[in-house]
Design a protein around this motif. Structure first.
Motif, PDB file in Angstrom:
ATOM      1  N   GLY A  97      69.768 -31.174  28.804  1.00 31.97           N
ATOM      2  CA  GLY A  97      69.055 -30.231  29.651  1.00 31.97           C
ATOM      3  C   GLY A  97      69.976 -29.381  30.505  1.00 31.97           C
ATOM      4  O   GLY A  97      71.197 -29.588  30.537  1.00 31.97           O
ATOM      5  N   CYS A 127      68.675 -23.939  22.340  1.00 31.27           N
ATOM      6  CA  CYS A 127      67.297 -23.489  22.540  1.00 31.27           C
ATOM      7  C   CYS A 127      67.317 -22.373  23.581  1.00 31.27           C
ATOM      8  O   CYS A 127      67.705 -22.603  24.722  1.00 31.27           O
ATOM      9  CB  CYS A 127      66.411 -24.646  23.018  1.00 31.27           C
ATOM     10  N   VAL A 152      65.326 -27.870  27.836  1.00 28.48           N
ATOM     11  CA  VAL A 152      66.382 -28.279  26.909  1.00 28.48           C
ATOM     12  C   VAL A 152      67.283 -27.087  26.604  1.00 28.48           C
ATOM     13  O   VAL A 152      66.806 -25.989  26.341  1.00 28.48           O
ATOM     14  CB  VAL A 152      65.777 -28.843  25.602  1.00 28.48           C
ATOM     15  N   THR A 169      69.067 -34.665  23.220  1.00 31.79           N
ATOM     16  CA  THR A 169      68.877 -33.400  23.926  1.00 31.79           C
ATOM     17  C   THR A 169      69.756 -33.367  25.164  1.00 31.79           C
ATOM     18  O   THR A 169      70.089 -34.405  25.736  1.00 31.79           O
ATOM     19  CB  THR A 169      67.414 -33.182  24.363  1.00 31.79           C
ATOM     20  N   CYS A 205      61.793 -23.678  28.571  1.00 33.72           N
ATOM     21  CA  CYS A 205      62.117 -25.029  28.099  1.00 33.72           C
ATOM     22  C   CYS A 205      63.330 -25.546  28.868  1.00 33.72           C
ATOM     23  O   CYS A 205      64.314 -24.830  29.057  1.00 33.72           O
ATOM     24  CB  CYS A 205      62.411 -24.992  26.599  1.00 33.72           C
ATOM     25  N   CYS A 264      63.434 -27.245  18.478  1.00 28.21           N
ATOM     26  CA  CYS A 264      63.638 -27.964  19.726  1.00 28.21           C
ATOM     27  C   CYS A 264      62.563 -29.043  19.830  1.00 28.21           C
ATOM     28  O   CYS A 264      61.377 -28.753  19.658  1.00 28.21           O
ATOM     29  CB  CYS A 264      63.539 -27.003  20.902  1.00 28.21           C
ATOM     30  N   ASN A 281      61.394 -30.363  22.371  1.00 36.02           N
ATOM     31  CA  ASN A 281      60.580 -30.178  23.571  1.00 36.02           C
ATOM     32  C   ASN A 281      59.573 -29.035  23.419  1.00 36.02           C
ATOM     33  O   ASN A 281      58.385 -29.208  23.651  1.00 36.02           O
ATOM     34  CB  ASN A 281      61.483 -29.935  24.776  1.00 36.02           C
ATOM     35  N   CYS A 282      60.048 -27.851  22.992  1.00 36.32           N
ATOM     36  CA  CYS A 282      59.164 -26.676  22.920  1.00 36.32           C
ATOM     37  C   CYS A 282      58.825 -26.283  21.479  1.00 36.32           C
ATOM     38  O   CYS A 282      58.014 -25.400  21.267  1.00 36.32           O
ATOM     39  CB  CYS A 282      59.797 -25.499  23.646  1.00 36.32           C
ATOM     40  N   HIS A 283      59.481 -26.875  20.515  1.00 37.21           N
ATOM     41  CA  HIS A 283      59.266 -26.640  19.081  1.00 37.21           C
ATOM     42  C   HIS A 283      59.680 -25.252  18.617  1.00 37.21           C
ATOM     43  O   HIS A 283      59.320 -24.833  17.531  1.00 37.21           O
ATOM     44  CB  HIS A 283      57.819 -26.944  18.680  1.00 37.21           C
TER      45      HIS A 283
END
Length: 150
Positions: free
Chosen positions: A71, A54, A61, A69, A59, A18, A20-22
């Protein structure tokens, strides 16, 4: 069409992270993305791309690709993994919310048996009803076990 709750014998693709949060994501089918996104978001997808889910609760996303992405606010439904409200479904196909599961367990019912019966009867449609695009039985079991620990 294969049952959404059958175990696949295919080797899954290596998940992407992801942006955003990996956290590693889980690849989803395009049909899931098409079913879940609001029309304005749906108009922006790239069908040739691979999208991932995700499941990180913290997160924002929900879906991502290498270039895009989506959300929580871009989906038609609340996502179990990202919204802890009692009215959010744990089982999207058969309407089992957290609240309904809690009530059933308190009344010594076995909701997991009911859901399994429906799955075995080939009535589930997780690929178009569940934002994670996969069977909810793992989520149901985890949630019910968490109730036992309270």
């Amino acid at each position: 069409m294969d049952s959404c709750c059958q175990i696949s014998t295919e080797k899954p693709a290596t998940p992407s992270q992801c942006p955003n949060c990996h956290q590693k994501g889980k690849s989803i089918q395009l049909i899931t993305l098409k079913a879940m996104l609001q029309p304005t978001a749906l108009e922006t997808i790239h069908p040739e791309m691979t999208y991932n889910f995700c499941n990180n609760a913290f997160c924002g996303v929900v879906y991502f690709s290498d270039e895009q992405t989506f959300g929580k606010d871009m989906l038609k439904v609340s996502v179990f993994q990202k919204d802890d409200a009692l009215d959010v479904p744990v089982c999207y196909c058969f309407g089992w919310t957290r609240e309904r599961l809690i009530q059933a367990v308190q009344q010594n019912q076995r909701p997991i048996d009911h859901i399994r019966e429906q799955v075995q009867a080939n009535r589930c449609g997780c690929e178009v009803n569940n934002p994670q695009g996969a069977c909810c039985l793992g989520n149901i079991n985890t949630f019910i076990r968490s109730l036992d620990k309270r």
